[in-house]
Design a protein around this motif. Sequence first.
Motif, short mmCIF file in Angstrom:
data_model
loop_
_atom_site.label_atom_id
_atom_site.label_comp_id
_atom_site.label_asym_id
_atom_site.label_seq_id
_atom_site.Cartn_x
_atom_site.Cartn_y
_atom_site.Cartn_z
N ILE A 345 95.07 48.22 23.95
CA ILE A 345 94.70 48.20 22.45
C ILE A 345 95.74 48.35 21.85
O ILE A 345 96.34 49.53 21.54
CB ILE A 345 93.50 49.05 22.20
CG1 ILE A 345 92.34 48.85 23.50
CG2 ILE A 345 92.96 48.91 20.78
CD1 ILE A 345 90.97 49.81 23.03
N ALA A 346 96.14 47.33 20.64
CA ALA A 346 97.26 47.53 19.94
C ALA A 346 97.01 48.53 18.82
O ALA A 346 96.04 48.92 18.61
CB ALA A 346 97.05 46.15 18.92
N ASP A 347 98.20 49.11 18.65
CA ASP A 347 98.63 50.35 17.59
C ASP A 347 97.72 51.37 17.95
O ASP A 347 97.08 52.21 17.20
CB ASP A 347 97.95 49.84 16.21
CG ASP A 347 98.65 48.66 15.61
OD1 ASP A 347 100.05 48.57 15.93
OD2 ASP A 347 97.90 47.78 15.01
N SER A 348 97.79 51.66 19.21
CA SER A 348 96.98 52.91 19.90
C SER A 348 97.59 53.35 21.28
O SER A 348 98.33 52.40 21.88
CB SER A 348 95.55 52.62 19.95
OG SER A 348 95.27 51.77 21.01
N VAL A 349 97.01 54.46 21.79
CA VAL A 349 97.33 54.70 23.01
C VAL A 349 96.24 54.82 24.00
O VAL A 349 96.15 55.39 24.73
CB VAL A 349 98.19 56.21 23.31
CG1 VAL A 349 99.36 56.38 22.47
CG2 VAL A 349 97.23 57.17 22.48
N ALA A 350 95.31 53.80 23.68
CA ALA A 350 94.06 53.44 24.50
C ALA A 350 94.26 52.18 25.14
O ALA A 350 95.19 51.12 24.83
CB ALA A 350 93.00 53.52 23.46
N GLY A 351 93.26 52.05 25.97
CA GLY A 351 93.22 50.83 26.65
C GLY A 351 91.78 50.81 27.05
O GLY A 351 90.81 51.39 26.79
N GLU A 352 91.24 49.26 27.39
CA GLU A 352 90.12 49.06 27.63
C GLU A 352 90.03 48.60 29.12
O GLU A 352 90.59 47.38 29.70
CB GLU A 352 89.45 47.79 26.80
CG GLU A 352 87.81 47.50 27.26
CD GLU A 352 87.46 46.35 26.20
OE1 GLU A 352 86.20 45.98 26.54
OE2 GLU A 352 88.19 45.98 25.39
N LEU A 353 89.22 49.18 29.86
CA LEU A 353 88.62 48.57 31.37
C LEU A 353 87.55 47.42 31.15
O LEU A 353 86.53 47.79 30.45
CB LEU A 353 88.12 49.77 32.31
CG LEU A 353 87.49 49.35 33.41
CD1 LEU A 353 88.51 48.27 34.27
CD2 LEU A 353 87.05 50.47 34.21
N ALA A 354 87.90 46.19 31.70
CA ALA A 354 86.90 45.25 31.47
C ALA A 354 86.77 44.44 32.69
O ALA A 354 87.59 44.39 33.45
CB ALA A 354 87.23 44.36 30.20
N CYS A 355 85.80 43.52 32.66
CA CYS A 355 85.62 42.33 33.67
C CYS A 355 85.66 42.94 35.18
O CYS A 355 86.08 42.61 35.99
CB CYS A 355 86.51 41.46 33.52
SG CYS A 355 85.71 40.06 34.44
N LEU A 356 85.06 44.29 35.38
CA LEU A 356 85.06 44.87 36.64
C LEU A 356 83.80 44.33 37.52
O LEU A 356 82.54 44.26 37.16
CB LEU A 356 84.46 46.32 36.62
CG LEU A 356 84.47 47.04 37.94
CD1 LEU A 356 85.71 47.09 38.85
CD2 LEU A 356 84.14 48.66 37.62
N ALA A 357 84.10 43.61 38.60
CA ALA A 357 83.17 42.64 39.41
C ALA A 357 83.31 42.82 40.85
O ALA A 357 84.68 42.82 41.19
CB ALA A 357 83.13 41.10 38.84
#
Length: 432
Positions: A345-357
């Motif tokens: 995620i831009a401008d942060s030290v975070a991320g997104e876990l997505a599309c787990l299938a």
Amino acid sequence: MSYYVQWLRQASPYINAHRGKTFVVMIPGEAVEHPNFNNIIYDLVLLHSLGVRLVLVNGSRPQINKKIADKKISPHYHHGLRVTNAEILDCVIEVVGRLRSTFEAKLSMDLASSPMQGARLRVTSGNFVTAKPIGVVDGIDFQHTGEVRRIDRKGICRQLDENNIVLLSPLGYSPTGEIFNLSGEDIAMFTAIKLQADKLILYGEEKGIFDEQGQLIRELRPHEAVSHIERLANHYQAKLLTTATEACRQGVQRAQIVSYAENGALLEELFSREGNGTLIAQEQFETIREATIEDVGGLMELIRPLEEQGILVRRSREVLEREIEQFTIIEREGMIIACAALYPIADSVAGELACLAVNPQYRHDGKGDELLARIIMRAQQQGIKTLFVLSTKTAHWFLERGFLPSSVDRLPSARASLYNFQRNSKVFEKAI
């Protein structure tokens, strides 16, 4: 939807995975005599048409036995090996020559309304196998019974590069001009090892290797095969299993034992998830890795049902192609069975876990946990400190794995601005 359409869609990942690969196929003499032999030829032609590079090795034991019996010659064996004197060698040469012609004729058929129509195959045979004598063992001179000394890898590969099918007969030739009677199984094994073939396929009468309870063993590792070889003793399946195991120990990734008596056994083994015979694999034939552009089709096939159910956000092929580097996949025998994506995620030290299938057949095998561990590792390598996930139907799965309930307000602004309030996904986060 017809069964044919469903099968073709399921087989497509395997078709792509096998294209351009080298298969060494051992066909014993018993298979040539079986009513299913023409179907085996059709299946091999189909593999060739799909881009598989084929080396065929034929056996000849029953035909040699019959020829020797017809001539009233007394056979001699020691440790299960035929002692080949000059008289028997003449029989071997005659039988092998006839069998080679049989294979070449079958592979030359062009019958209307048959799988061979328009095939236009070229079959190449030659002195690709150099042999040496077994010599004297326990005081027994094996005479013209030999063993493989060398395989002409360059010569065989040159023919395969020309899109030819290579046919190897159970004869070998020495630098001094002698002819030796060889084991077809040994030729197949040494050829697969020398070529570093992608597969060694061994035909036997039975469907594969069965355990003590009579259940088909779908998969074995070389170290697991030892006890079954001892149990099967002098049974031909033990010979096949020994051949497959040794090939894997010397670099061949996979060897498969299938039945020559069952119509379509080879195709089911190669192009279905369940398989049809017994696979001996050098290592786990399941890998976890980052996705590449070639994986887009397989990803679409995996996630489309979940998108249709509203579990996942719809992604077009163009979006998948653009975001493919974010995906991690688990691949099993050329088919993608699970995936997940990591979006920093831009401008942060975070991320997104997505599309787990995960493919429904493998949802109880811990694939989701494997992907989560891999995604966390990737995130840490990228300096991500917090992992967010948005979910509509799998909240408990994430809670059980240390994610905490969160809110849209906790999302970094770059991600919060894209939140779909119509989907009303629950937000979870995990410090990593």
